[in-house]
Design a protein around this motif. Structure first.
Motif, short mmCIF file in Angstrom:
data_model
loop_
_atom_site.label_atom_id
_atom_site.label_comp_id
_atom_site.label_asym_id
_atom_site.label_seq_id
_atom_site.Cartn_x
_atom_site.Cartn_y
_atom_site.Cartn_z
N ALA A 1 0.83 -1.21 0.00
CA ALA A 1 0.00 0.00 0.00
C ALA A 1 0.86 1.25 0.00
O ALA A 1 0.59 2.22 -0.74
CB ALA A 1 -0.92 0.00 1.22
N ILE A 2 1.91 1.26 0.83
CA ILE A 2 2.81 2.41 0.91
C ILE A 2 3.49 2.66 -0.43
O ILE A 2 3.59 3.79 -0.91
CB ILE A 2 3.86 2.20 2.02
CG1 ILE A 2 3.17 2.23 3.39
CG2 ILE A 2 4.96 3.25 1.95
CD1 ILE A 2 4.05 1.74 4.53
N ALA A 3 3.97 1.58 -1.05
CA ALA A 3 4.62 1.70 -2.35
C ALA A 3 3.64 2.22 -3.40
O ALA A 3 4.00 3.05 -4.25
CB ALA A 3 5.18 0.34 -2.78
N SER A 4 2.39 1.77 -3.33
CA SER A 4 1.38 2.19 -4.31
C SER A 4 1.03 3.66 -4.16
O SER A 4 0.98 4.41 -5.14
CB SER A 4 0.12 1.33 -4.15
OG SER A 4 0.40 -0.03 -4.41
N PHE A 5 0.77 4.10 -2.91
CA PHE A 5 0.44 5.51 -2.68
C PHE A 5 1.60 6.42 -3.09
O PHE A 5 1.39 7.48 -3.68
CB PHE A 5 0.09 5.74 -1.21
CG PHE A 5 -1.31 5.35 -0.85
CD1 PHE A 5 -2.39 5.89 -1.53
CD2 PHE A 5 -1.56 4.46 0.19
CE1 PHE A 5 -3.70 5.54 -1.19
CE2 PHE A 5 -2.86 4.11 0.53
CZ PHE A 5 -3.93 4.64 -0.16
N SER A 6 2.81 6.01 -2.74
CA SER A 6 3.98 6.82 -3.08
C SER A 6 4.17 6.90 -4.59
O SER A 6 4.46 7.97 -5.14
CB SER A 6 5.24 6.24 -2.42
OG SER A 6 5.11 6.20 -1.00
N SER A 7 3.98 5.77 -5.27
CA SER A 7 4.10 5.73 -6.73
C SER A 7 3.07 6.64 -7.39
O SER A 7 3.37 7.34 -8.37
CB SER A 7 3.94 4.30 -7.24
OG SER A 7 4.94 3.45 -6.72
N MET A 8 1.85 6.63 -6.85
CA MET A 8 0.79 7.46 -7.42
C MET A 8 1.11 8.94 -7.27
O MET A 8 0.85 9.74 -8.17
CB MET A 8 -0.55 7.13 -6.76
CG MET A 8 -1.74 7.80 -7.42
SD MET A 8 -3.32 7.08 -6.96
CE MET A 8 -3.34 7.39 -5.19
N ALA A 9 1.69 9.32 -6.11
CA ALA A 9 2.05 10.73 -5.90
C ALA A 9 3.14 11.16 -6.87
O ALA A 9 3.07 12.25 -7.46
CB ALA A 9 2.52 10.92 -4.46
N ILE A 10 4.14 10.31 -7.05
CA ILE A 10 5.24 10.64 -7.97
C ILE A 10 4.72 10.72 -9.41
O ILE A 10 5.04 11.66 -10.15
CB ILE A 10 6.35 9.58 -7.87
CG1 ILE A 10 6.99 9.62 -6.48
CG2 ILE A 10 7.41 9.80 -8.95
CD1 ILE A 10 7.90 8.45 -6.19
N ASP B 1 0.48 2.14 8.25
CA ASP B 1 0.07 3.13 7.26
C ASP B 1 0.80 4.45 7.48
O ASP B 1 1.12 5.16 6.53
CB ASP B 1 -1.44 3.34 7.35
CG ASP B 1 -1.97 4.18 6.20
OD1 ASP B 1 -1.44 4.06 5.08
OD2 ASP B 1 -2.92 4.96 6.41
N PHE B 2 1.08 4.77 8.75
CA PHE B 2 1.76 6.02 9.06
C PHE B 2 3.17 6.04 8.47
O PHE B 2 3.74 7.12 8.26
CB PHE B 2 1.83 6.21 10.57
CG PHE B 2 2.40 7.54 10.98
CD1 PHE B 2 1.69 8.71 10.77
CD2 PHE B 2 3.65 7.63 11.57
CE1 PHE B 2 2.22 9.94 11.14
CE2 PHE B 2 4.19 8.85 11.94
CZ PHE B 2 3.46 10.01 11.73
N ALA B 3 3.73 4.88 8.19
CA ALA B 3 5.08 4.81 7.60
C ALA B 3 5.11 5.45 6.21
O ALA B 3 6.19 5.71 5.66
CB ALA B 3 5.55 3.36 7.51
N ARG B 4 3.92 5.72 5.65
CA ARG B 4 3.86 6.42 4.37
C ARG B 4 4.54 7.78 4.44
O ARG B 4 5.16 8.23 3.47
CB ARG B 4 2.40 6.64 3.96
CG ARG B 4 1.82 5.53 3.13
CD ARG B 4 0.57 6.00 2.43
NE ARG B 4 -0.59 6.13 3.28
CZ ARG B 4 -1.60 6.96 3.03
NH1 ARG B 4 -1.55 7.77 2.00
NH2 ARG B 4 -2.64 7.00 3.81
N LEU B 5 4.41 8.46 5.59
CA LEU B 5 4.93 9.81 5.68
C LEU B 5 6.45 9.89 5.59
O LEU B 5 6.98 10.58 4.72
CB LEU B 5 4.44 10.50 6.96
CG LEU B 5 4.91 11.94 7.09
CD1 LEU B 5 4.30 12.82 6.02
CD2 LEU B 5 4.59 12.49 8.47
N PRO B 6 7.19 9.20 6.48
CA PRO B 6 8.66 9.26 6.33
C PRO B 6 9.13 8.71 4.99
O PRO B 6 10.13 9.18 4.44
CB PRO B 6 9.17 8.42 7.50
CG PRO B 6 8.02 7.60 7.94
CD PRO B 6 6.80 8.40 7.65
N THR B 7 8.38 7.73 4.45
CA THR B 7 8.76 7.17 3.15
C THR B 7 8.68 8.22 2.06
O THR B 7 9.63 8.43 1.29
CB THR B 7 7.86 5.98 2.79
OG1 THR B 7 7.98 4.97 3.78
CG2 THR B 7 8.24 5.40 1.43
#
Length: 301
Positions: free
Chosen positions: A18-27, A245-251
Motif C-alpha cells: 500500500a505504501i509503495a502504491s500511494f507513493s508511486s501514485m504521488a510521484i 500506514d503512518f510509515a507512508r509519511l517518512p517514506t
C-alpha cells in the motif's frame, strides 16, 4: 496454528504494498502535471480502472452483483471522491509531498466529526479528544501566521474532507452493494466526470509515449493501494494496520528529498506525529470497545 490470530507479518507485507502504491501514485501525478491537468489524469486513471474492474468481475463471475440500486448515492459518492482526488493531485504538484500526506492523514478526523451528522453515530469523549488532537496537528503542519497559507496546503486539507465524505458514503453503500458493484460504478462515473471536466476547455491532451506509463501507474496504483489495505485489515486489527500506514509519511518525505530536493521539514513531521497520535487513540479505543462487546470473548484463548 490458530487462523483467528492476527497475522502481523503478512499484514506488514500488505501495508508495504500500500505504501509503495500511494507513493508511486504521488510521484506519477507530479510527473504527469507537466502535460496533463488533474481532470485528464482522473479520466485516464478511470479508464484503466474500468479495464481492471471489468476483468476481475468477468474472471470471478460476479457481474450479476452490479446493479443500479441506489445509483443516486453512487453518483454522490463519486462526485465527492472525484473532487477530493483532483484536489489531492493538484496539491502534490505545488507543495512538498510530505505535507500532502500529513494533511491527508486527517481524513479519519473528519470522519469522526461528520459521522454523527451523516450516519447518526455517537460522538464520544474519546472521539472528541481525537479530533482536537488531530486539529492541533493540522495547525503544526500549516503554522498559520508563521508561514504563508498556500493554495497547496488548503487543497490538501480539503481533499481529506472530501475523502472523509467518500468514506461515509461508502459505508452506506456497503449495506446493500458489493465491493465489485461499488468499484464498477466508481470507475464508470469518474470516467464520465473526468471526460466532461477535461473537455470543458475544448482540449484533451492525449497520452504520449512519455506519459502513458505514468497514467497506467496511477490507475493501477490507486486500485492496488486500497486492495492491499483491505487485505491487511482482514488479517490484523486496525490498531496494527494504522501504525504501518503512518510509515507512508517518512517514506514519501525521503522520496521527495531524493527526487525533488524537498527539505525534511521538522514541523510537518511533528504535526503528522500529533495527527497520528489522535487517530491511533481513537482506533485503539474503538478496538477495545469492539472486543469488550463480543459475547464470550476470550482474547488469550
Amino acid at each position: 496454528m490458530d487462523s483467528s490470530k492476527p497475522q502481523i507479518g503478512k499484514a506488514a507485507l500488505w501495508m508495504t504494498g500500500a505504501i509503495a502504491s500511494f507513493s508511486s501514485m504521488a510521484i506519477a501525478g507530479r510527473e504527469l502535471s507537466v502535460t496533463h491537468d488533474t481532470f485528464e489524469i482522473m479520466f485516464y486513471r478511470s479508464l484503466v480502472g474500468i479495464v481492471v474492474v471489468s476483468l476481475v468481475l468477468t474472471l470471478s463471475g460476479t457481474w450479476h452483483h452490479v446493479t443500479t440500486k441506489r445509483i443516486g448515492l453512487h453518483c454522490v459518492r463519486n462526485v465527492m471522491h472525484f473532487t477530493g482526488q483532483n484536489l489531492w493531485f493538484y496539491a502534490v504538484t505545488v507543495i512538498p509531498l510530505a505535507q500532502v500526506f500529513a494533511l491527508e492523514f486527517t481524513q479519519p478526523i473528519w470522519v469522526i466529526l461528520l459521522s454523527p451528522l451523516l450516519l447518526g453515530e455517537r460522538l464520544t469523549t474519546v472521539r472528541v479528544m481525537s479530533a482536537l488532537i488531530g486539529f492541533a496537528g493540522i495547525l503544526i503542519v500549516a503554522r498559520p501566521g508563521a508561514a504563508p497559507l498556500s493554495t497547496g496546503l488548503i487543497t490538501a486539507a480539503l481533499s481529506a474532507v472530501f475523502f472523509a465524505l467518500t468514506t461515509i458514503s461508502t459505508k452506506k453503500l456497503t449495506q446493500f452493494a458489493s465491493i465489485g458493484c461499488i468499484m464498477f460504478w466508481l470507475t464508470i462515473i469518474q470516467a464520465i466526470l473526468g471526460l466532461v471536466a477535461s473537455g470543458i476547455d475544448g482540449q484533451i491532451a492525449l497520452p504520449s509515449a512519455q506519459t502513458a506509463p505514468f497514467l497506467l501507474l496511477v490507475g493501477l496504483a490507486g486500485l492496488l493501494a486500497h486492495y492491499c489495505i483491505t487485505n491487511a485489515l482482514a488479517i490484523a486489527p486496525a490498531t496494527v494496520v494504522v501504525p504501518f500506514d503512518f510509515a507512508r509519511l517518512p517514506t514519501i518525505a525521503i522520496v521527495g528529498m531524493i527526487l525533488y530536493q524537498e527539505p525534511l521539514d521538522q514541523w510537518t513531521l511533528l504535526g503528522a506525529a500529533v495527527i497520528f497520535s489522535g487517530i491511533f487513540m481513537n482506533v485503539h479505543a474503538e478496538n477495545r470497545n469492539r472486543l469488550a462487546t463480543l459475547p464470550g470473548d476470550q482474547p488469550n484463548k
